[in-house]
Write a protein that holds these residues in place. Structure first.
Motif, PDB file in Angstrom:
ATOM      1  N   THR A 250     -27.928   5.324  37.256  1.00 23.94           N
ATOM      2  CA  THR A 250     -27.889   4.243  36.263  1.00 23.94           C
ATOM      3  C   THR A 250     -26.883   4.626  35.197  1.00 23.94           C
TER       4      THR A 250
ATOM      5  N   PHE B  38     -35.152   6.555  29.103  1.00 25.03           N
ATOM      6  CA  PHE B  38     -33.741   6.311  28.830  1.00 25.03           C
ATOM      7  C   PHE B  38     -33.457   4.820  28.695  1.00 25.03           C
TER       8      PHE B  38
ATOM      9  N   TYR C   5     -27.016  -2.778  32.368  1.00 24.74           N
ATOM     10  CA  TYR C   5     -26.361  -3.294  33.569  1.00 24.74           C
ATOM     11  C   TYR C   5     -25.337  -4.303  33.069  1.00 24.74           C
TER      12      TYR C   5
ATOM     13  N   LEU D 160     -28.772  -1.577  40.887  1.00 18.41           N
ATOM     14  CA  LEU D 160     -29.281  -0.256  41.253  1.00 18.41           C
ATOM     15  C   LEU D 160     -29.921  -0.388  42.632  1.00 18.41           C
TER      16      LEU D 160
ATOM     17  N   HIS E 227     -34.801   2.393  45.748  1.00 13.45           N
ATOM     18  CA  HIS E 227     -35.098   3.834  45.705  1.00 13.45           C
ATOM     19  C   HIS E 227     -36.564   4.035  45.305  1.00 13.45           C
TER      20      HIS E 227
ATOM     21  N   ASP F  64     -38.914   6.405  42.545  1.00 12.54           N
ATOM     22  CA  ASP F  64     -38.809   7.314  41.408  1.00 12.54           C
ATOM     23  C   ASP F  64     -39.635   8.560  41.715  1.00 12.54           C
TER      24      ASP F  64
ATOM     25  N   THR G 244     -40.717  -0.317  32.859  1.00 12.38           N
ATOM     26  CA  THR G 244     -39.485  -0.800  32.229  1.00 12.38           C
ATOM     27  C   THR G 244     -39.865  -1.765  31.114  1.00 12.38           C
TER      28      THR G 244
ATOM     29  N   GLY H 173     -33.106  -7.923  37.184  1.00 12.54           N
ATOM     30  CA  GLY H 173     -34.562  -7.882  37.337  1.00 12.54           C
ATOM     31  C   GLY H 173     -34.971  -6.720  38.231  1.00 12.54           C
ATOM     32  N   LEU H 174     -36.263  -6.492  38.270  1.00 14.83           N
ATOM     33  CA  LEU H 174     -36.799  -5.407  39.098  1.00 14.83           C
ATOM     34  C   LEU H 174     -37.117  -5.984  40.472  1.00 14.83           C
TER      35      LEU H 174
ATOM     36  N   HIS I 182     -38.104   0.242  44.998  1.00 12.41           N
ATOM     37  CA  HIS I 182     -37.672  -0.797  44.049  1.00 12.41           C
ATOM     38  C   HIS I 182     -36.211  -0.605  43.686  1.00 12.41           C
ATOM     39  N   GLY I 183     -35.615  -1.618  43.087  1.00 14.04           N
ATOM     40  CA  GLY I 183     -34.207  -1.502  42.679  1.00 14.04           C
ATOM     41  C   GLY I 183     -33.918  -2.431  41.512  1.00 14.04           C
ATOM     42  N   GLY I 184     -32.696  -2.349  41.005  1.00 10.10           N
ATOM     43  CA  GLY I 184     -32.269  -3.246  39.922  1.00 10.10           C
ATOM     44  C   GLY I 184     -31.387  -4.330  40.542  1.00 10.10           C
TER      45      GLY I 184
ATOM     46  N   ARG J  19     -27.639  -6.797  30.887  1.00  8.80           N
ATOM     47  CA  ARG J  19     -29.100  -6.658  30.854  1.00  8.80           C
ATOM     48  C   ARG J  19     -29.426  -5.257  30.333  1.00  8.80           C
TER      49      ARG J  19
ATOM     50  N   ILE K 270     -32.477  -2.449  29.474  1.00 11.61           N
ATOM     51  CA  ILE K 270     -33.907  -2.098  29.623  1.00 11.61           C
ATOM     52  C   ILE K 270     -34.146  -0.683  29.094  1.00 11.61           C
TER      53      ILE K 270
ATOM     54  N   MET L 144     -36.248   2.412  30.279  1.00  7.45           N
ATOM     55  CA  MET L 144     -36.919   2.865  31.513  1.00  7.45           C
ATOM     56  C   MET L 144     -37.699   4.132  31.189  1.00  7.45           C
TER      57      MET L 144
HETATM   58  O1  LIG Z   1     -33.492  -2.280  36.671  1.00  7.25           O
HETATM   59  C1  LIG Z   1     -34.692  -2.073  36.806  1.00  7.25           C
HETATM   60  O2  LIG Z   1     -35.526  -2.890  36.410  1.00  7.25           O
HETATM   61  C2  LIG Z   1     -35.178  -0.814  37.502  1.00  7.25           C
HETATM   62  C3  LIG Z   1     -34.584   0.476  36.986  1.00  7.25           C
HETATM   63  C4  LIG Z   1     -35.023   1.657  37.800  1.00  7.25           C
HETATM   64  O3  LIG Z   1     -35.687   1.525  38.779  1.00  7.25           O
HETATM   65  C5  LIG Z   1     -34.638   3.048  37.454  1.00  7.25           C
HETATM   66  O4  LIG Z   1     -33.875   3.247  36.492  1.00  7.25           O
HETATM   67  O5  LIG Z   1     -35.106   3.989  38.145  1.00  7.25           O
END
Ligand SMILES: O=C(O)CCC(=O)C(=O)O
Ligand SMILES: [Fe+2]
Length: 329
Positions: free
Chosen positions: A186, A235, A239, A253, A256, A258, A265, A278-279, A304-306, A314, A316, A318
């Protein structure tokens, strides 16, 4: 040594053997002058990672900190130490120079999260193992409640703007980091690089407000006790769409997992500021998002991903968590 997540006796034995093996190598390398710092750092990191796999979080943290002390040039060990110092040291004082924005949660007892299920096959193995520790009978219905979206903002718009400003101020000097998360890179700034008072404010906000709300939302079988949740990383991410001038952030993103037990988020700006984003939850195809201040909490090991941002920026915040293991044995 006791293990929380050993999925079978064989895995547990293998982990235990690897831990003993690396511990022996480390003992030898700390007494030998000819081991390079790089080699030693790699041993501390391998040992820390194995302890994480074994659910020995407190011990893993101690090992990472010890490694950071011994290997001052290793960036990822130093990163761990900074996170630890920023969020886990309780009794330091902080001079506040300006009034920090209040949190917006008016009634913490009400049901603030909307809960979504994941399909049974998408329940992460880590979650199943934790539940099995509690009871032989795993209630899949209950355990699938791993996605939670706040029905209203938890942080005020003023607070969100305050965090974005703090990130912009800090990155104007230090720049953005783009390679801290190898699996899922990210464009972000770690919270500990924001001004001290912001870090303290965030830490208090999380402990007093978000942790209790979040812990209540996840399945009981996950044994999440908010007093034992520890921030693993926090952090601010940006985006940016491809066509933005002075684009800094990545557009998306990729899917993946975590490293965390729970990830969270907080949207920092409104959805009208950008298109897309969005997630994205791979197993359900859900795209979850909200305006500034809304929170999404999910089991970190759900894929999940971005989602790609097609216009605008955008922002966020995190945050990933580990649960300190207490009272399970
Ligand atoms: O963009 C998002 O909502 C997800 C961010 C995320 O999954 C991450 O930073 O590990
Ligand atoms: Fe993630």
């Amino acid at each position: 040594m006791k293990y929380l997540h050993g999925s079978s006796n064989q895995d547990t034995n293998e982990i235990e053997k690897a831990i003993t093996d690396i511990s022996t190598k480390l003992a030898a390398s700390t007494s030998e002058k000819h081991t390079s710092e790089e080699e030693e750092a790699s041993l501390w990191k391998r040992l820390g990672k194995l302890l994480l796999d074994a659910g020995e979080y407190a011990e893993a943290s101690r090992i990472f900190r010890k490694g950071a002390e011994r290997c001052p040039t290793d960036e990822s060990l130093q990163h761990h130490l900074k996170v630890y110092n920023a969020f886990h040291i309780d009794n330091e004082t902080c001079e506040t120079t300006e009034d920090l924005p209040p949190l917006d949660v008016t009634n913490m007892s009400k049901d603030i999260f909307l809960t979504l299920d994941v399909p049974p096959e998408a329940i992460p193995e880590e979650v199943i193992q934790i539940a099995k520790r509690k009871s032989e009978h795993v209630d899949v219905q209950e355990l699938s409640k791993l996605l939670h979206a706040s029905k209203e903002p938890i942080l005020s718009k003023v607070a969100c703007k305050y965090i974005i400003n703090a990130a912009e101020k800090a990155t104007a000097i230090k720049g953005w980091t783009k390679d801290r998360h190898l699996q899922a890179p990210t464009c972000d700034i770690p919270a500990f690089d924001l001004e001290n008072e912001v870090v303290h404010w965030l830490k208090d906000a999380m402990r007093n407000c978000l942790f209790p709300l979040l812990a209540k939302a996840f399945p009981k079988a996950m044994n999440i006790d908010h007093e034992k949740l520890r921030i693993q990383d926090m952090f601010v991410v940006r985006y940016d769409a491809d066509n933005e001038n002075r684009r800094q952030g990545f557009k998306y993103l990729k899917p993946h997992e975590d490293e965390s037990i729970i990830s969270l988020t907080i949207a920092l700006n409104d959805m009208t500021d950008y298109d897309g984003g969005g997630l994205f939850i791979a197993s359900t195809g859900d795209l979850l998002n909200g305006d500034a201040g809304t929170v999404l909490g999910f089991a970190g090991k759900i894929v999940h991903g971005g989602y790609p941002v097609e216009r605008g920026t955008r922002w966020i915040l995190m945050k990933t968590h580990r649960a300190k293991r207490v009272g399970m044995f």
